[in-house]
Design an enzyme around this catalytic site. Structure first.
Site, PDB file in Angstrom:
ATOM      1  N   ASP A  65     -16.339  -2.328  -7.630  1.00 41.29           N
ATOM      2  CA  ASP A  65     -16.819  -2.010  -6.285  1.00 41.29           C
ATOM      3  C   ASP A  65     -18.344  -1.948  -6.347  1.00 41.29           C
ATOM      4  O   ASP A  65     -18.938  -2.220  -7.400  1.00 41.29           O
ATOM      5  CB  ASP A  65     -16.221  -0.676  -5.776  1.00 41.29           C
ATOM      6  CG  ASP A  65     -16.013  -0.686  -4.261  1.00 41.29           C
ATOM      7  OD1 ASP A  65     -16.988  -0.921  -3.531  1.00 41.29           O
ATOM      8  OD2 ASP A  65     -14.867  -0.467  -3.816  1.00 41.29           O
TER       9      ASP A  65
ATOM     10  N   HIS B  31     -17.996  -5.491  -1.202  1.00 39.61           N
ATOM     11  CA  HIS B  31     -17.869  -4.424  -2.208  1.00 39.61           C
ATOM     12  C   HIS B  31     -18.182  -4.966  -3.610  1.00 39.61           C
ATOM     13  O   HIS B  31     -17.472  -4.670  -4.579  1.00 39.61           O
ATOM     14  CB  HIS B  31     -16.475  -3.796  -2.170  1.00 39.61           C
ATOM     15  CG  HIS B  31     -16.277  -2.855  -1.013  1.00 39.61           C
ATOM     16  ND1 HIS B  31     -16.980  -1.681  -0.878  1.00 39.61           N
ATOM     17  CD2 HIS B  31     -15.474  -2.922   0.085  1.00 39.61           C
ATOM     18  CE1 HIS B  31     -16.594  -1.060   0.232  1.00 39.61           C
ATOM     19  NE2 HIS B  31     -15.695  -1.798   0.850  1.00 39.61           N
TER      20      HIS B  31
ATOM     21  N   ASP C   6     -11.530  -6.390   1.766  1.00 41.85           N
ATOM     22  CA  ASP C   6     -11.822  -5.448   2.860  1.00 41.85           C
ATOM     23  C   ASP C   6     -13.324  -5.295   3.066  1.00 41.85           C
ATOM     24  O   ASP C   6     -14.123  -5.523   2.164  1.00 41.85           O
ATOM     25  CB  ASP C   6     -11.205  -4.076   2.556  1.00 41.85           C
ATOM     26  CG  ASP C   6     -11.768  -3.466   1.284  1.00 41.85           C
ATOM     27  OD1 ASP C   6     -11.912  -4.212   0.295  1.00 41.85           O
ATOM     28  OD2 ASP C   6     -12.078  -2.260   1.264  1.00 41.85           O
ATOM     29  N   GLU C   7     -13.650  -4.882   4.269  1.00 43.89           N
ATOM     30  CA  GLU C   7     -14.986  -4.407   4.624  1.00 43.89           C
ATOM     31  C   GLU C   7     -16.097  -5.316   4.093  1.00 43.89           C
ATOM     32  O   GLU C   7     -17.074  -4.844   3.527  1.00 43.89           O
ATOM     33  CB  GLU C   7     -15.193  -2.976   4.088  1.00 43.89           C
ATOM     34  CG  GLU C   7     -14.204  -1.986   4.684  1.00 43.89           C
ATOM     35  CD  GLU C   7     -14.398  -0.565   4.169  1.00 43.89           C
ATOM     36  OE1 GLU C   7     -14.277   0.363   4.983  1.00 43.89           O
ATOM     37  OE2 GLU C   7     -14.656  -0.367   2.959  1.00 43.89           O
TER      38      GLU C   7
ATOM     39  N   TRP D 250      -3.951  -1.198   5.622  1.00 44.86           N
ATOM     40  CA  TRP D 250      -4.591   0.118   5.439  1.00 44.86           C
ATOM     41  C   TRP D 250      -5.191   0.642   6.728  1.00 44.86           C
ATOM     42  O   TRP D 250      -5.274   1.835   6.932  1.00 44.86           O
ATOM     43  CB  TRP D 250      -5.640   0.063   4.327  1.00 44.86           C
ATOM     44  CG  TRP D 250      -6.900  -0.687   4.637  1.00 44.86           C
ATOM     45  CD1 TRP D 250      -7.078  -2.040   4.597  1.00 44.86           C
ATOM     46  CD2 TRP D 250      -8.172  -0.135   5.002  1.00 44.86           C
ATOM     47  NE1 TRP D 250      -8.367  -2.367   4.913  1.00 44.86           N
ATOM     48  CE2 TRP D 250      -9.075  -1.212   5.168  1.00 44.86           C
ATOM     49  CE3 TRP D 250      -8.655   1.161   5.200  1.00 44.86           C
ATOM     50  CZ2 TRP D 250     -10.416  -1.044   5.528  1.00 44.86           C
ATOM     51  CZ3 TRP D 250      -9.982   1.332   5.549  1.00 44.86           C
ATOM     52  CH2 TRP D 250     -10.851   0.248   5.721  1.00 44.86           C
TER      53      TRP D 250
ATOM     54  N   TYR E   9      -3.806   8.186   2.524  1.00 45.01           N
ATOM     55  CA  TYR E   9      -5.139   8.230   1.926  1.00 45.01           C
ATOM     56  C   TYR E   9      -5.315   9.619   1.313  1.00 45.01           C
ATOM     57  O   TYR E   9      -5.611  10.586   2.001  1.00 45.01           O
ATOM     58  CB  TYR E   9      -6.210   7.890   2.972  1.00 45.01           C
ATOM     59  CG  TYR E   9      -6.544   6.415   2.946  1.00 45.01           C
ATOM     60  CD1 TYR E   9      -5.519   5.474   3.034  1.00 45.01           C
ATOM     61  CD2 TYR E   9      -7.848   5.967   2.781  1.00 45.01           C
ATOM     62  CE1 TYR E   9      -5.802   4.123   2.968  1.00 45.01           C
ATOM     63  CE2 TYR E   9      -8.138   4.610   2.715  1.00 45.01           C
ATOM     64  CZ  TYR E   9      -7.111   3.697   2.816  1.00 45.01           C
ATOM     65  OH  TYR E   9      -7.375   2.358   2.731  1.00 45.01           O
ATOM     66  N   PHE E  10      -5.113   9.682   0.008  1.00 40.88           N
ATOM     67  CA  PHE E  10      -5.124  10.991  -0.650  1.00 40.88           C
ATOM     68  C   PHE E  10      -6.546  11.503  -0.906  1.00 40.88           C
ATOM     69  O   PHE E  10      -6.716  12.565  -1.517  1.00 40.88           O
ATOM     70  CB  PHE E  10      -4.292  10.951  -1.939  1.00 40.88           C
ATOM     71  CG  PHE E  10      -2.795  10.817  -1.711  1.00 40.88           C
ATOM     72  CD1 PHE E  10      -2.246  10.904  -0.435  1.00 40.88           C
ATOM     73  CD2 PHE E  10      -1.931  10.622  -2.784  1.00 40.88           C
ATOM     74  CE1 PHE E  10      -0.874  10.789  -0.226  1.00 40.88           C
ATOM     75  CE2 PHE E  10      -0.553  10.514  -2.594  1.00 40.88           C
ATOM     76  CZ  PHE E  10      -0.027  10.587  -1.318  1.00 40.88           C
ATOM     77  N   ASP E  11      -7.548  10.740  -0.445  1.00 39.85           N
ATOM     78  CA  ASP E  11      -8.908  11.308  -0.446  1.00 39.85           C
ATOM     79  C   ASP E  11      -9.132  12.142   0.810  1.00 39.85           C
ATOM     80  O   ASP E  11     -10.136  12.836   0.903  1.00 39.85           O
ATOM     81  CB  ASP E  11      -9.973  10.213  -0.583  1.00 39.85           C
ATOM     82  CG  ASP E  11      -9.869   9.103   0.462  1.00 39.85           C
ATOM     83  OD1 ASP E  11      -8.778   8.919   1.054  1.00 39.85           O
ATOM     84  OD2 ASP E  11     -10.888   8.423   0.682  1.00 39.85           O
TER      85      ASP E  11
ATOM     86  N   TRP F 101      -9.125   7.139  -3.373  1.00 39.52           N
ATOM     87  CA  TRP F 101     -10.532   6.723  -3.437  1.00 39.52           C
ATOM     88  C   TRP F 101     -11.344   7.903  -3.943  1.00 39.52           C
ATOM     89  O   TRP F 101     -11.048   9.056  -3.598  1.00 39.52           O
ATOM     90  CB  TRP F 101     -11.014   6.297  -2.047  1.00 39.52           C
ATOM     91  CG  TRP F 101     -10.228   5.169  -1.478  1.00 39.52           C
ATOM     92  CD1 TRP F 101      -9.240   5.246  -0.542  1.00 39.52           C
ATOM     93  CD2 TRP F 101     -10.347   3.779  -1.825  1.00 39.52           C
ATOM     94  NE1 TRP F 101      -8.742   3.987  -0.280  1.00 39.52           N
ATOM     95  CE2 TRP F 101      -9.404   3.082  -1.048  1.00 39.52           C
ATOM     96  CE3 TRP F 101     -11.158   3.059  -2.707  1.00 39.52           C
ATOM     97  CZ2 TRP F 101      -9.234   1.694  -1.124  1.00 39.52           C
ATOM     98  CZ3 TRP F 101     -11.006   1.685  -2.779  1.00 39.52           C
ATOM     99  CH2 TRP F 101     -10.057   1.010  -1.999  1.00 39.52           C
ATOM    100  N   THR F 102     -12.383   7.614  -4.730  1.00 40.16           N
ATOM    101  CA  THR F 102     -12.984   8.734  -5.470  1.00 40.16           C
ATOM    102  C   THR F 102     -14.474   8.970  -5.187  1.00 40.16           C
ATOM    103  O   THR F 102     -15.178   9.495  -6.035  1.00 40.16           O
ATOM    104  CB  THR F 102     -12.760   8.531  -6.992  1.00 40.16           C
ATOM    105  OG1 THR F 102     -13.345   7.279  -7.384  1.00 40.16           O
ATOM    106  CG2 THR F 102     -11.296   8.536  -7.354  1.00 40.16           C
TER     107      THR F 102
HETATM  108  C1  ACM Z   1     -10.151   0.484   2.108  1.00 39.02           C
HETATM  109  O1  ACM Z   1      -9.848   1.676   2.254  1.00 39.02           O
HETATM  110  N1  ACM Z   1     -11.394   0.090   2.289  1.00 39.02           N
HETATM  111  C2  ACM Z   1      -9.164  -0.510   1.763  1.00 39.02           C
END
Ligand code: ACM
Length: 611
Positions: A189, A265, A328-329, A395, A421-423, A471-472
């Site tokens: 990333d 990313h 993504d993004e 997502w 989304y466990f964040d 995500w961290t």
């Molecule tokens: C993502 O949460 N950007 C896949």
């Protein structure tokens, strides 16, 4: 007024025998199987990897049982009254990944093939009451079981923060305990490239390190005035370590899906090799803050050839059918500024930059397909046209997944809106640790149904499974990673495995979760301690109240106050329902906290009783 009905907590016998995820069918028996010095574990296929896993488990447990190859025994002389028999060679069929487990007072019989045997063993391990020979027992019953979905995934972002090999193995262990079978490893990333690529050593020499990290909540990469921690962060996995993790996961029936993010990313890669960007004269540095950066891989021949080289090495390391290519993004800012991209769009008769993204993914897919593998991408890969064989991870809600299924593509549901989304934070309390925001309590992932009702039967079959993501950005330590993962991963497990009509949140959260949290504690995991069961931040109106609570973790104690101060272990211990009469125009504030035997603490819960 009775605020919390007593019947809610009649924690009698659990119809699911305490198993998570709840099995397809449980027929409870009477009595228990007792482990004695005469107990023999017999297997018909000692070299099968599930058997090897069980033998290793027994060797490390305090049961001191060894596994005996059935073919080495004189069957006539074996006392079949004291055996645990695990068979792969049996007549008849079981559903894919299925098993049958029969426990009587005399013996235990487990049948399953491949992963099914492994999952039967996991169930058997969950049923074992901890103890030594002489007092260890397993309750009698017959269990028939198989999963609802073939894809049951858990993701881990090791780019935003690096986690070492030991932690990744611990993560895989807990996935295996709960019958998850795909580990989605987010390896690259903007903020760090974490996998050694021999042909491009700067990817890790440069791309795995950032000079510092932004402190506190995200405001996007443009907010330069924010504070940074002034501390370098870095780390990567050598190819040897990657193979070690893949082998470790494979032994536990977990497929490892590597994610190599493209075209967006990708800042860490561009910091190492600026020639893969659309402006090689610019200086790039590995990301130090979160959000979406303007830069992306430039769709030149040079970049594609480098990505093919990278993917070739990746596919050598990962036997997975699926290779995740991100998608993504992707901010198109650098493409819009690029003369090369404008010309390519015209030459390829593409509509715009979305078309270019689709062109990019299409070329990568073709390369991956030519090596006999398939791509997975985040739902943005639908934009500008979906690559022909791609599997889509939905997502941003379910829209992308629905569209992909309608187009005849396979889909994995992983929407933030489904609590996956466990964040996201686990409660709305200000006592929760810093998170990216959102709200994903335990019940949200539990109550999520991965099959959208708008799909017809054929399209529904395209939903091959469900995944949660960790995500961290705001998770820098293993303790916090486990806190965010658990117990929510157990909700994911049941959503992924258990038939929809067998799911029961009350049974899950009140009868099974408390015991599992104790087991996780004993296995050395951190987790979020739920607030005392029956409490809930609330304001109650009336004059008479009964507060009735249960510990959220087996063996935990509940402490409370009624004068508004924050309870600790020096306050009153809850032992029985407490009755209150609130005088007119008065308020009683009841605050409670659960503290486990190991010292883990819930947040403080507040109930206001107003008259
Ligand atoms: C993502 O949460 N950007 C896949």
């Amino acid at each position: 007024m009775l605020a919390f009905p007593a019947s809610a907590f009649a924690q009698k016998s659990d119809p699911n025998m305490g198993i998570i995820p709840a099995p397809v069918s449980v027929d409870k028996g009477k009595g228990v199987f007792k482990f004695t010095s005469e107990t023999i574990v017999m297997v018909d296929s000692p070299n099968h990897k599930a058997m090897r896993f069980f033998a290793e488990y027994l060797r490390k447990s305090n049961l001191a049982l060894s596994v005996t190859d059935m073919s080495s025994l004189d069957k006539k002389k074996v006392n079949t009254n004291k055996t645990i028999m695990l068979s792969l060679n049996f007549k008849g069929d079981l559903p894919p990944e299925g098993y049958e487990l029969k426990i009587t007072e005399n013996n235990i019989e487990l049948k399953g093939r491949g992963a099914g045997m492994f999952y039967g063993i996991q169930t058997l391990i969950q049923l074992m009451e901890k103890g030594s020979i002489g007092d260890a027992t397993i309750p009698c019953g017959t269990i028939k079981d198989y999963p609802r979905f073939s894809y049951r995934g858990m993701h881990l972002d090791v780019s935003r923060h690096f986690f070492d090999v030991a932690f990744v193995k611990k993560y895989i262990d807990v996935m295996a305990m709960y019958k998850l079978n795909n580990f989605h490893w987010h390896l690259t990333d903007d903020q760090g490239w974490r996998i050694e690529i021999k042909k491009y050593p700067k990817l890790t020499e440069v791309g795995s390190k950032r000079a510092q990290t932004k402190i506190g909540r995200a405001a996007g990469p443009t907010s330069v005035a924010d504070l940074y921690d002034n501390t370098p962060h870095g780390g990567f996995y050598t190819q040897q370590e990657v193979s070690e993790i893949v082998d470790y996961a494979t032994a536990r029936y977990i497929n490892v899906i590597p994610e190599i993010e493209l075209p967006g990313h990708s800042l860490a890669a561009l910091a190492a090799y600026p020639e893969w960007s659309c402006d090689a004269a610019k200086t790039y540095k590995v990301g130090e803050t979160w959000g979406v950066y303007d830069d992306a891989f430039c769709p030149t021949e040079q970049t594609f050839n480098a990505l093919y080289d990278i993917l070739r090495e990746v596919m050598e390391l990962f036997p997975s059918k699926y290779i995740h290519i991100g998608g993504d993004e992707c901010n198109k800012v650098s493409w819009k500024k690029s003369q090369f991209c404008r010309e390519l769009i015209a030459e390829q008769k593409l509509k715009n930059e979305e078309g270019l993204q689709s062109y990019f993914i299409g070329k990568i897919e073709k390369f991956v397909n030519n090596q006999g593998r398939q791509i997975i991408g985040w739902d943005e890969i639908l934009e500008g046209g979906l690559a022909p064989n791609a599997t889509v991870m939905s997502w941003r809600g379910e829209k992308g997944g629905i569209a992909a299924a309608q187009l005849g593509h396979d889909v994995i549901m992983t929407p933030g809106s489904g609590g996956l989304y466990f964040d996201h934070t686990q409660s709305k309390s200000s006592q929760e640790p810093l998170s990216i925001g959102g709200f994903a309590p335990l019940e949200k992932a539990y109550n999520y149904d991965p099959i959208p009702s708008v799909l017809n039967e054929a399209q529904q079959k395209r939903v091959i499974g469900v995944q949660a993501n960790l995500w961290t950005e705001y998770i820098a330590t293993t303790g916090k990673a486990e806190y965010m993962l658990l117990p929510r991963m157990l909700s994911l497990s049941e959503t992924a495995w258990t038939p929809k009509d067998k799911k029961d949140y009350k049974n899950f959260s009140e009868q099974r979760i408390p015991r599992h949290l104790l087991l996780l504690d004993q296995a050395g995991y951190n987790y979020r301690v739920p607030v005392p069961l029956g409490a809930g931040d609330s304001v109650l109106k009336g004059n008479k109240f009964r507060i009735e609570l249960l510990p959220p973790v087996t063996g935990a104690k509940i402490y409370y106050t009624i004068d508004g101060h924050e309870p600790t272990e020096n306050d009153m211990v809850y032992t029985a329902p407490v009755d209150f009469t609130v005088p007119e125009r008065n308020t009683i504030i009841f605050k409670s906290i659960a503290i486990t035997a190991s010292g883990k603490r819930s947040i403080v819960n507040t109930v206001k009783m107003e008259n």
